[in-house]
Design a protein around this motif. Structure first.
Motif, mmCIF file in Angstrom:
data_model
loop_
_atom_site.group_PDB
_atom_site.id
_atom_site.type_symbol
_atom_site.label_atom_id
_atom_site.label_comp_id
_atom_site.label_asym_id
_atom_site.label_seq_id
_atom_site.Cartn_x
_atom_site.Cartn_y
_atom_site.Cartn_z
ATOM 1 N N VAL A 3 1.340 -1.484 0.137
ATOM 2 C CA VAL A 3 0.130 -0.006 0.458
ATOM 3 C C VAL A 3 0.660 1.230 -0.212
ATOM 4 C CG1 VAL A 3 -1.738 0.846 1.224
ATOM 5 C CG2 VAL A 3 -2.220 -1.087 1.044
ATOM 6 N N SER A 4 0.461 2.428 -0.223
ATOM 7 C CA SER A 4 1.370 3.607 -0.176
ATOM 8 C C SER A 4 0.240 4.492 -0.720
ATOM 9 C CB SER A 4 2.106 3.543 -1.849
ATOM 10 O OG SER A 4 1.327 3.560 -3.289
ATOM 11 N N THR A 5 0.675 5.775 -0.543
ATOM 12 C CA THR A 5 -0.282 7.335 -0.970
ATOM 13 C C THR A 5 -0.296 7.570 -1.697
ATOM 14 O OG1 THR A 5 -0.671 6.440 1.862
ATOM 15 C CG2 THR A 5 -1.426 8.902 0.622
ATOM 16 N N SER A 6 -1.112 8.142 -2.723
ATOM 17 C CA SER A 6 -0.936 9.013 -3.435
ATOM 18 C C SER A 6 -2.342 9.879 -3.888
ATOM 19 C CB SER A 6 -0.915 8.112 -4.797
ATOM 20 O OG SER A 6 -0.296 9.180 -6.580
ATOM 21 N N GLN A 7 -2.007 11.548 -3.845
ATOM 22 C CA GLN A 7 -2.962 12.425 -3.947
ATOM 23 C C GLN A 7 -3.644 12.663 -2.582
ATOM 24 O OE1 GLN A 7 -4.412 12.759 -7.701
ATOM 25 N NE2 GLN A 7 -1.756 13.026 -8.747
ATOM 26 N N GLY A 8 -3.261 11.643 -1.307
ATOM 27 C CA GLY A 8 -4.255 11.481 0.145
ATOM 28 C C GLY A 8 -5.063 10.254 -0.028
ATOM 29 N N ARG A 9 -5.017 9.409 -1.294
ATOM 30 C CA ARG A 9 -5.150 8.367 -1.219
ATOM 31 C C ARG A 9 -4.853 7.804 -0.855
ATOM 32 N NH1 ARG A 9 -11.016 8.314 -2.860
ATOM 33 N NH2 ARG A 9 -10.638 6.183 -4.212
ATOM 34 N N ARG A 10 -5.593 6.198 -0.390
ATOM 35 C CA ARG A 10 -4.615 4.463 -0.987
ATOM 36 C C ARG A 10 -4.401 4.218 -1.943
ATOM 37 N NH1 ARG A 10 -7.530 4.116 5.156
ATOM 38 N NH2 ARG A 10 -5.591 3.925 6.256
ATOM 39 N N VAL A 11 -3.709 3.334 -2.452
ATOM 40 C CA VAL A 11 -2.493 2.503 -3.451
ATOM 41 C C VAL A 11 -2.704 1.621 -3.628
ATOM 42 C CG1 VAL A 11 -2.582 2.927 -5.659
ATOM 43 C CG2 VAL A 11 -3.237 5.543 -4.469
ATOM 44 N N LEU A 12 -2.901 0.457 -4.177
ATOM 45 C CA LEU A 12 -2.265 -0.572 -4.975
ATOM 46 C C LEU A 12 -1.905 -1.092 -5.749
ATOM 47 C CD1 LEU A 12 -1.780 -2.477 -2.514
ATOM 48 C CD2 LEU A 12 -3.717 -3.879 -2.930
ATOM 49 N N PHE A 13 -0.462 -0.339 -6.138
ATOM 50 C CA PHE A 13 0.398 -1.224 -7.350
ATOM 51 C C PHE A 13 0.208 -2.674 -7.977
ATOM 52 C CE2 PHE A 13 0.747 3.851 -7.015
ATOM 53 C CZ PHE A 13 0.501 4.280 -8.386
ATOM 54 N N ASN A 14 0.169 -2.930 -9.487
ATOM 55 C CA ASN A 14 0.178 -3.808 -9.651
ATOM 56 C C ASN A 14 -0.230 -5.314 -8.855
ATOM 57 O OD1 ASN A 14 0.361 -3.003 -12.396
ATOM 58 N ND2 ASN A 14 2.864 -2.740 -11.353
ATOM 59 N N PRO A 15 -1.621 -5.246 -8.183
ATOM 60 C CA PRO A 15 -1.091 -6.348 -6.971
ATOM 61 C C PRO A 15 -1.388 -7.671 -7.431
ATOM 62 C CG PRO A 15 -3.738 -5.723 -7.092
ATOM 63 C CD PRO A 15 -2.724 -4.831 -7.616
ATOM 64 N N ARG A 16 -1.213 -8.596 -6.711
ATOM 65 C CA ARG A 16 -1.566 -10.213 -6.923
ATOM 66 C C ARG A 16 -3.644 -10.069 -6.594
ATOM 67 N NH1 ARG A 16 1.776 -12.746 -3.024
ATOM 68 N NH2 ARG A 16 2.863 -11.068 -2.370
ATOM 69 N N TYR A 17 -3.791 -10.721 -7.648
ATOM 70 C CA TYR A 17 -4.497 -10.914 -6.818
ATOM 71 C C TYR A 17 -6.265 -12.199 -6.851
ATOM 72 C CZ TYR A 17 -6.070 -10.565 -12.359
ATOM 73 O OH TYR A 17 -6.217 -10.010 -13.742
ATOM 74 N N GLU A 18 -7.090 -12.081 -7.043
ATOM 75 C CA GLU A 18 -7.926 -13.540 -6.210
ATOM 76 C C GLU A 18 -9.251 -13.146 -6.729
ATOM 77 O OE1 GLU A 18 -9.107 -17.582 -3.856
ATOM 78 O OE2 GLU A 18 -7.772 -15.532 -3.573
ATOM 79 N N LEU A 19 -9.949 -13.538 -8.290
ATOM 80 C CA LEU A 19 -10.939 -12.678 -8.201
ATOM 81 C C LEU A 19 -12.459 -13.911 -7.330
ATOM 82 C CD1 LEU A 19 -11.249 -11.827 -12.200
ATOM 83 C CD2 LEU A 19 -11.394 -10.479 -10.010
ATOM 84 N N ARG A 20 -12.968 -13.093 -6.327
ATOM 85 C CA ARG A 20 -14.004 -14.446 -6.634
ATOM 86 C C ARG A 20 -14.777 -14.928 -7.185
ATOM 87 N NH1 ARG A 20 -13.826 -12.359 -0.301
ATOM 88 N NH2 ARG A 20 -14.983 -14.660 -0.109
ATOM 89 N N PRO A 21 -15.129 -16.268 -6.429
ATOM 90 C CA PRO A 21 -16.727 -17.098 -7.429
ATOM 91 C C PRO A 21 -18.200 -16.104 -7.774
ATOM 92 C CG PRO A 21 -15.607 -18.222 -6.082
ATOM 93 C CD PRO A 21 -14.700 -16.688 -5.936
ATOM 94 N N PRO A 22 -17.896 -16.236 -8.356
ATOM 95 C CA PRO A 22 -20.344 -14.938 -9.014
ATOM 96 C C PRO A 22 -20.712 -15.671 -7.891
ATOM 97 C CG PRO A 22 -18.991 -16.197 -10.832
ATOM 98 C CD PRO A 22 -17.930 -16.556 -9.393
ATOM 99 N N GLY A 23 -20.710 -16.469 -7.127
ATOM 100 C CA GLY A 23 -22.024 -16.746 -6.580
ATOM 101 C C GLY A 23 -21.447 -16.226 -4.747
ATOM 102 N N GLN A 24 -19.708 -16.288 -4.973
ATOM 103 C CA GLN A 24 -20.566 -15.382 -3.683
ATOM 104 C C GLN A 24 -20.547 -13.988 -3.835
ATOM 105 O OE1 GLN A 24 -15.933 -15.908 -1.615
ATOM 106 N NE2 GLN A 24 -16.430 -18.270 -1.968
ATOM 107 N N GLU A 25 -21.108 -13.579 -4.772
ATOM 108 C CA GLU A 25 -20.990 -11.981 -4.390
ATOM 109 C C GLU A 25 -22.376 -11.108 -4.427
ATOM 110 O OE1 GLU A 25 -20.535 -10.665 -9.040
ATOM 111 O OE2 GLU A 25 -18.380 -12.331 -8.555
#
Length: 133
Positions: A111-133
């Protein structure tokens, strides 16, 4: 909606029912997202993410836009977990399959801060299964 979280109250069943009846839909959604974040192993609430630390967060993408940064294509999304928003940015990408508003995901990165907002650049991510939305 301010993004501020409401205090968690330990109360009886009747009081919880009254609280739910008097809450706005946005407050109910935020409560549900915060509960999901607490139940997802290893995730930290966005409002508690320390600057410059590697964190694992989960939430719902509220917006997804393509916006160049310094002449480089960038895909930006706002992740919200009921406690605070976090900007997630993939540099060099115009689109990513599955990254769309309303989709839930888990993201890990620094996590970093850019222009007063928290930002996550190029994260590893996992999409949640559609049934959990």
């Amino acid at each position: 909606m301010s993004g501020a979280s409401r205090p968690v109250k330990q109360t009886g069943r009747f009081r919880r029912m009254l609280d739910r009846l008097s809450s706005t839909p946005e407050e109910l959604d935020a409560d549900e997202l915060q509960e999901d974040a607490r139940e997802t192993a290893g995730c930290v609430p966005i409002r508690e993410c320390p600057d410059r630390e590697v964190v694992k967060v989960t939430g719902t993408l509220r917006t997804v836009t393509q916006r160049p940064r310094a002449g480089v294509p960038a895909l930006e999304a706002e992740l919200y977990d009921g406690s605070a928003p976090l900007d997630v940015v993939w540099l060099g990408r115009r689109s990513i399959a599955g990254i769309e508003p309303g989709r839930r995901l888990i993201a890990t990165g620094r996590v970093s801060t850019s222009q007063g907002r928290r930002v996550l650049f190029n994260p590893r991510y996992e999409l949640r299964p559609p049934g959990q939305e």
